[in-house]
Design a protein around this motif. Structure first.
Motif, short mmCIF file in Angstrom:
data_model
loop_
_atom_site.label_atom_id
_atom_site.label_comp_id
_atom_site.label_asym_id
_atom_site.label_seq_id
_atom_site.Cartn_x
_atom_site.Cartn_y
_atom_site.Cartn_z
N ILE A 33 10.26 10.08 2.76
CA ILE A 33 10.69 8.85 2.09
C ILE A 33 12.20 8.85 1.87
O ILE A 33 12.89 7.87 2.14
CB ILE A 33 9.94 8.67 0.75
N GLU A 34 12.71 10.00 1.41
CA GLU A 34 14.15 10.10 1.15
C GLU A 34 14.96 9.93 2.44
O GLU A 34 16.03 9.33 2.42
CB GLU A 34 14.46 11.45 0.49
N SER A 35 14.42 10.39 3.56
CA SER A 35 15.13 10.24 4.83
C SER A 35 15.24 8.78 5.26
O SER A 35 16.10 8.42 6.06
CB SER A 35 14.44 11.05 5.93
N LYS A 36 14.36 7.93 4.73
CA LYS A 36 14.36 6.51 5.07
C LYS A 36 15.25 5.68 4.14
O LYS A 36 15.41 4.48 4.35
CB LYS A 36 12.94 5.94 5.05
N LEU A 37 15.78 6.30 3.10
CA LEU A 37 16.63 5.60 2.14
C LEU A 37 18.05 6.12 2.25
O LEU A 37 18.29 7.25 2.67
CB LEU A 37 16.10 5.81 0.72
N ASP A 38 19.00 5.31 1.84
CA ASP A 38 20.42 5.67 1.96
C ASP A 38 21.02 5.85 0.57
O ASP A 38 21.21 4.88 -0.16
CB ASP A 38 21.16 4.57 2.73
N ARG A 39 21.31 7.08 0.22
CA ARG A 39 21.88 7.36 -1.10
C ARG A 39 23.29 6.78 -1.25
O ARG A 39 23.76 6.57 -2.36
CB ARG A 39 21.94 8.87 -1.35
N ASP A 40 23.98 6.53 -0.15
CA ASP A 40 25.31 5.93 -0.23
C ASP A 40 25.23 4.46 -0.66
O ASP A 40 26.14 3.92 -1.27
CB ASP A 40 26.03 6.02 1.13
N VAL A 41 24.10 3.82 -0.34
CA VAL A 41 23.91 2.42 -0.71
C VAL A 41 23.37 2.31 -2.13
O VAL A 41 23.80 1.46 -2.91
CB VAL A 41 22.93 1.72 0.27
N GLU A 42 22.43 3.20 -2.48
CA GLU A 42 21.80 3.12 -3.79
C GLU A 42 21.43 4.52 -4.28
O GLU A 42 20.79 5.29 -3.58
CB GLU A 42 20.54 2.25 -3.71
N ASP A 43 21.85 4.83 -5.50
CA ASP A 43 21.48 6.10 -6.11
C ASP A 43 20.08 5.93 -6.70
O ASP A 43 19.77 4.93 -7.32
CB ASP A 43 22.48 6.48 -7.20
N PHE A 44 19.21 6.92 -6.48
CA PHE A 44 17.84 6.82 -6.97
C PHE A 44 17.32 8.20 -7.33
O PHE A 44 17.86 9.22 -6.92
CB PHE A 44 16.93 6.17 -5.92
N ALA A 85 8.38 2.87 3.72
CA ALA A 85 8.53 4.28 4.09
C ALA A 85 7.25 5.06 3.79
O ALA A 85 6.82 5.89 4.60
CB ALA A 85 9.71 4.89 3.33
N VAL A 86 6.62 4.79 2.65
CA VAL A 86 5.37 5.47 2.29
C VAL A 86 4.28 5.13 3.30
O VAL A 86 3.57 6.02 3.79
CB VAL A 86 4.91 5.10 0.85
N GLU A 87 4.15 3.85 3.63
CA GLU A 87 3.14 3.43 4.60
C GLU A 87 3.37 4.08 5.96
O GLU A 87 2.42 4.48 6.62
CB GLU A 87 3.12 1.90 4.71
N GLU A 88 4.63 4.20 6.35
CA GLU A 88 4.95 4.87 7.61
C GLU A 88 4.56 6.34 7.55
O GLU A 88 3.99 6.88 8.50
CB GLU A 88 6.45 4.72 7.90
N TYR A 89 4.84 6.99 6.44
CA TYR A 89 4.47 8.41 6.27
C TYR A 89 2.95 8.59 6.32
O TYR A 89 2.44 9.53 6.93
CB TYR A 89 5.02 8.97 4.95
N LEU A 90 2.22 7.69 5.69
CA LEU A 90 0.76 7.82 5.57
C LEU A 90 0.02 7.47 6.85
O LEU A 90 -1.17 7.81 6.98
CB LEU A 90 0.24 6.94 4.43
N GLU A 91 0.68 6.81 7.78
CA GLU A 91 0.03 6.39 9.02
C GLU A 91 -0.64 7.58 9.73
O GLU A 91 -0.02 8.60 9.99
CB GLU A 91 1.08 5.76 9.95
N GLY A 92 -1.94 7.43 9.98
CA GLY A 92 -2.69 8.48 10.66
C GLY A 92 -3.14 9.63 9.78
O GLY A 92 -3.77 10.57 10.26
N LYS A 93 -2.83 9.58 8.50
CA LYS A 93 -3.24 10.64 7.57
C LYS A 93 -4.40 10.15 6.71
O LYS A 93 -4.62 8.96 6.57
CB LYS A 93 -2.06 11.04 6.68
#
Length: 153
Positions: free
Chosen positions: A55-66, A10-18
């Protein structure tokens, strides 16, 4: 796939082109995630919030609390990425070389793919003299030989 691997993607996807880089990613067994970013121009609060939301949008809080924290690299922390050296050219840094017990305080002159070039003043006793004299030294130090480096305050 582990939580840390999913966050890294997710971080790598966010950083792409930045012009921002990932300096560190820590993920504890109890799902506390710390992402540290940096760039030549620094990373402001708005960019940290934007990255955190992405990053949070790419993770599922229902699957794992973080717990997610996204921040910029601290000026007091050791350098861990070449971009941190590049943004501090012409500044005083403290270097601990592998196998050494003492720190070298020097001006960071240049950075390339292999390492850094620094300059510093050293007191030596010239041959045939009794008093120490200051001599300007310039050295190239490879990244492999650097145990730690950070800004000198």
């Amino acid at each position: 796939m582990t939580l840390k691997e999913r966050v890294k993607i997710a971080v790598e996807e966010y950083l792409e082109g930045k012009d921002i880089v990932l300096v560190s990613l820590k993920c504890t067994p109890d799902s506390v995630i710390e992402v540290t970013l940096d760039s030549l121009n620094g990373v402001d609060l708005d960019k940290c919030v934007e990255a955190s939301r992405f990053i949070e949008s790419k993770l599922d809080r229902d699957v794992e609390d973080f717990e997610l924290t996204v921040g910029s690299a601290s000026i007091s922390e050791p350098f861990t990425h070449p971009i941190q050296y590049k943004k501090n050219i012409s500044r005083q840094i403290e270097i601990m070389e592998a196998g050494s017990r003492s720190k070298l305080t020097a001006t960071l002159n240049d950075v390339d793919d292999e390492g850094i070039t620094v300059s510093y003043t050293e007191k030596i006793v010239p041959e045939g003299k009794k008093r120490k004299e200051e001599v300007e030294r310039v050295r190239k130090i490879s990244f492999e030989d650097i145990k730690s480096a950070k800004l000198h305050f």
